[in-house]
Design an enzyme around this catalytic site. Structure first.
Site, PDB file in Angstrom:
ATOM      1  N   ASN A   1       0.911  -1.225   0.020  1.00  0.00           N
ATOM      2  CA  ASN A   1       0.109  -0.186   0.069  1.00  0.00           C
ATOM      3  C   ASN A   1       1.018   1.239   0.114  1.00  0.00           C
ATOM      4  O   ASN A   1       1.443   1.405   1.123  1.00  0.00           O
ATOM      5  CB  ASN A   1      -0.740  -0.071   1.318  1.00  0.00           C
ATOM      6  CG  ASN A   1      -1.786   1.383   1.432  1.00  0.00           C
ATOM      7  OD1 ASN A   1      -1.653   2.312   0.538  1.00  0.00           O
ATOM      8  ND2 ASN A   1      -2.611   1.294   2.438  1.00  0.00           N
TER       9      ASN A   1
ATOM     10  N   HIS B   1       0.289   4.265   0.400  1.00  0.00           N
ATOM     11  CA  HIS B   1       0.188   5.159   1.129  1.00  0.00           C
ATOM     12  C   HIS B   1       0.522   4.978   2.681  1.00  0.00           C
ATOM     13  O   HIS B   1       0.339   5.652   3.648  1.00  0.00           O
ATOM     14  CB  HIS B   1      -1.513   5.562   1.133  1.00  0.00           C
ATOM     15  CG  HIS B   1      -1.979   6.001  -0.141  1.00  0.00           C
ATOM     16  ND1 HIS B   1      -1.618   7.328  -0.830  1.00  0.00           N
ATOM     17  CD2 HIS B   1      -2.696   5.365  -1.216  1.00  0.00           C
ATOM     18  CE1 HIS B   1      -1.958   7.181  -1.982  1.00  0.00           C
ATOM     19  NE2 HIS B   1      -2.738   6.034  -2.144  1.00  0.00           N
ATOM     20  N   CYS B   2       0.870   3.908   2.682  1.00  0.00           N
ATOM     21  CA  CYS B   2       1.490   3.254   4.314  1.00  0.00           C
ATOM     22  C   CYS B   2       2.896   3.512   4.503  1.00  0.00           C
ATOM     23  O   CYS B   2       3.407   2.766   3.445  1.00  0.00           O
ATOM     24  CB  CYS B   2       0.947   1.784   4.374  1.00  0.00           C
ATOM     25  SG  CYS B   2       1.567   1.032   5.717  1.00  0.00           S
ATOM     26  N   SER B   3       3.427   4.091   5.429  1.00  0.00           N
ATOM     27  CA  SER B   3       4.808   4.306   5.721  1.00  0.00           C
ATOM     28  C   SER B   3       5.453   3.025   5.903  1.00  0.00           C
ATOM     29  O   SER B   3       6.737   2.764   5.418  1.00  0.00           O
ATOM     30  CB  SER B   3       4.990   5.292   6.915  1.00  0.00           C
ATOM     31  OG  SER B   3       4.595   4.886   7.963  1.00  0.00           O
TER      32      SER B   3
ATOM     33  N   ARG C   1       5.874   1.366   2.549  1.00  0.00           N
ATOM     34  CA  ARG C   1       7.124   2.106   1.643  1.00  0.00           C
ATOM     35  C   ARG C   1       8.350   1.686   2.390  1.00  0.00           C
ATOM     36  O   ARG C   1       9.211   1.545   1.658  1.00  0.00           O
ATOM     37  CB  ARG C   1       6.835   3.647   1.661  1.00  0.00           C
ATOM     38  CG  ARG C   1       5.622   4.050   1.195  1.00  0.00           C
ATOM     39  CD  ARG C   1       5.626   5.351   0.712  1.00  0.00           C
ATOM     40  NE  ARG C   1       5.894   6.180   2.049  1.00  0.00           N
ATOM     41  CZ  ARG C   1       4.741   6.647   2.829  1.00  0.00           C
ATOM     42  NH1 ARG C   1       3.487   6.420   2.414  1.00  0.00           N
ATOM     43  NH2 ARG C   1       4.799   7.469   3.817  1.00  0.00           N
TER      44      ARG C   1
END
Length: 117
Positions: A10, A12-14, A17
């Site tokens: 995802n 958008h998920c730190s 990433r």
């Protein structure tokens, strides 16, 4: 050739990433699967639960998600119903999940990735 690691990602998920960056920094071949767009079947989720070594699919659920609290919390759900809930609402799936051959981890913290290499 060695099989690539699959990362259920995802962007958008730190934490997701961070896991992807970890793989890139170590030049580990991988395939990012954008599961929020593609979705995952209940059968695929059941397979992932097994590779993670979980005893219940509930261990893969993000129980703090609003949809879980509103729709599912406190209900006596079967394993199949939990899997179907995640298939229909992929935001409920813990992340990031990395799979390499028959092993899988949720890469929080990122060092968990070492367990499947």
């Amino acid at each position: 050739m060695e099989k690539k690691i699959e990362i259920y990602h995802n962007p958008h998920c730190s934490k997701s990433r961070e896991a992807k960056q970890y793989l890139e920094n170590k030049q580990i071949p991988h395939e990012a699967i954008l599961y929020l767009k593609t979705g995952l079947s209940a059968e695929k989720l059941k397979n992932i639960v097994g590779k993670l070594g979980f005893t219940s699919p509930l261990e893969l659920v993000r129980t703090n998600e609003e949809i879980w609290k509103k729709e599912f919390k406190g209900k006596n759900l079967t394993e199949d119903e939990i899997l179907q809930a995640m298939a229909e609402n992929p935001r409920l799936i813990q992340r990031p999940i990395l799979i390499h051959e028959n092993k899988a981890v949720i890469a929080r913290p990122t060092e968990e990735i070492e367990k499947i290499l």
